[in-house]
Design an enzyme around this catalytic site. Sequence first.
Site, mmCIF file in Angstrom:
data_model
loop_
_atom_site.group_PDB
_atom_site.id
_atom_site.type_symbol
_atom_site.label_atom_id
_atom_site.label_comp_id
_atom_site.label_asym_id
_atom_site.label_seq_id
_atom_site.Cartn_x
_atom_site.Cartn_y
_atom_site.Cartn_z
ATOM 1 N N SER A 149 0.831 -1.202 0.000
ATOM 2 C CA SER A 149 0.000 0.000 0.000
ATOM 3 C C SER A 149 0.870 1.259 0.000
ATOM 4 O O SER A 149 1.646 1.475 -0.922
ATOM 5 C CB SER A 149 -0.962 -0.032 1.192
ATOM 6 O OG SER A 149 -1.912 0.989 1.122
ATOM 7 N N ASP A 196 -1.429 1.653 -4.266
ATOM 8 C CA ASP A 196 -2.247 0.519 -4.713
ATOM 9 C C ASP A 196 -3.686 0.944 -4.983
ATOM 10 O O ASP A 196 -4.549 0.097 -5.223
ATOM 11 C CB ASP A 196 -2.183 -0.650 -3.731
ATOM 12 C CG ASP A 196 -2.839 -0.350 -2.387
ATOM 13 O OD1 ASP A 196 -2.811 0.821 -1.969
ATOM 14 O OD2 ASP A 196 -3.376 -1.285 -1.759
ATOM 15 N N ASP A 244 -6.199 2.062 -3.301
ATOM 16 C CA ASP A 244 -7.372 1.797 -2.462
ATOM 17 C C ASP A 244 -7.718 2.992 -1.577
ATOM 18 O O ASP A 244 -8.791 3.020 -0.975
ATOM 19 C CB ASP A 244 -7.212 0.510 -1.640
ATOM 20 C CG ASP A 244 -6.093 0.569 -0.614
ATOM 21 O OD1 ASP A 244 -5.273 1.500 -0.645
ATOM 22 O OD2 ASP A 244 -6.037 -0.354 0.233
#
Length: 572
Positions: free
Chosen positions: A145, A303, A305
Amino acid sequence: MNTIISQWITRDPDPKTQQELKGLIDAGNEAELQARFSGRLEFGTAGLRGVVGAGPNRMNRLVIQETATGLGQYLLSQIEEADHRGVVIGYDGRLDSKQFAQDAAAALTAMGIKVYLTSKVAATPLVAFGVKQLGTAAGIVVTASHNPPEYNGFKVYWENGAQIIAPHDSGIAAEIDKAAVQPLHLMDLEQAEHQGLLAWLGDDFYQAYLDTQLANPLLQNHHQPEAVSIAYTAMHGVGADMAETMLNRVGFEHVYSVAAQREPDGTFPTVNFPNPEEAGAMDLVIAEAKKHNATLACANDPDADRFAVAVRDLHGEYKMLTGDQVGILFGHYLLNVASGSNENLVGTTIVSSSLLEKIAQAHQANFYQTLTGFKWLTNVAMQKQTDTSQFLFAYEEALGYTVGSKVWDKDGLTALVAFAQMTAELAAKGQSIWSQLESIYRQHGFYLNAQRSIALMPDSPAIGSILRASPPARIAGIDIVQTDDLQTAQRTFSGSLATKPAESIDLPTSDVLIYHLENGARVVVRPSGTEPKVKCYYEVVEQMLEDESYEEAKQRAEAQMAALISEHQASL
């Protein structure tokens, strides 16, 4: 120790990490070897995450192969036809991610478990989507992440499309421990493909995500998108292609990507820390926004998100919205968009702003609250849903949002589209993000949230135990009227509410104390799960006066917040 290290080197499939360990042995670096072999990276509800390097306490190919083997064994024991249903695997743009994803695939296919492997880098929400879309038994994303470049991770989704929670985390961990002391079996990916055990997910899969999300009724708000301009950065991550395509397909014609940060690059050369929350991380996208006089400066983390945004204020300066402010705006907006439907379930975490609950009440919607982490927000949402109350939206203050139920995890791509559409609708009415925030605050109160951490000595006694042994009656001179102890699952009352009987709390037990003060302020105290420190979350609420400006109310709230933090931290 030498025997353990030798055995590890023998099992290690990577010449690079073999040489790394041999170099440490030759240099006599006992301290570093002890750090590498003193334990094993702990597998939990967030999967694995750690620094890349040799040894069981680092992220490397052998750890990945053992972890995938353990996961595979657990799936076969828990889920009917797990081998036929298979596992979807995606990976981000970090230096080792593609190799780690292929290692996981080699371990699973050797067990007869079908693997759907993305043919290129993939945003984390695509894998969460793929679990439900393909009907797999689980999903894996190789990603760290927004952690620094030296990290990588192994994130697991269960068959419901959400991140794993107990008891699956401990069940998988037990199988990993077994795999770590047994011979490993791997299958060449060409052989796996030939045997029908490996399917490559190409453009059709990425297109399926786009088509499904853009058909979401919550993303059908097309108010003059051409009037809104957007500067965007993928922050050296994997979001650019998808983000630009989605914005273009819903009519946003003026999108300006930061070229220096557009392509995946696991070294993250232009940021000290690839996290949009960190100071300086948004500098280039704000500069891009200034160059084009853009309405918004938006970012996904590497990533994709998470979603972050800076909005131009009345003075033309770009100011970052907090995660809570974005969540509050989304809650108000989406409840209006979904008005009249059965999508009326919204949720957030115990450390995020409590304003979302007030907004839900005003819309006669259903609200729920969970422990920190999206694994709780989505798994609990599935449990809370009914025929008349379907999931609509959830967020956490750390820039995580999910819009609708096509992805049961945070999704920075759909959050980007939804925020752009909300901005366009407001602009069409002659309003702005800031004026909308002010309107919400005028209706419900000015909510300000902050977080501070206190470093502790490694051998410090547990702060929760100290506070439970001598419960405070006041914080910053204000009476505590309610205490939520998540370890005992009890809510007790004091001060002006002392006559109320105690209540039970419907949350998993956790070492968390929440203090509600007489003046509406809130203090949450919880120890860090990974470091010797205690995290404190603060919330103050100020009612806006009729003739008061947004800035004046903000200054009053900030003054109260500063006093609350200062006095509470001193008391600890």
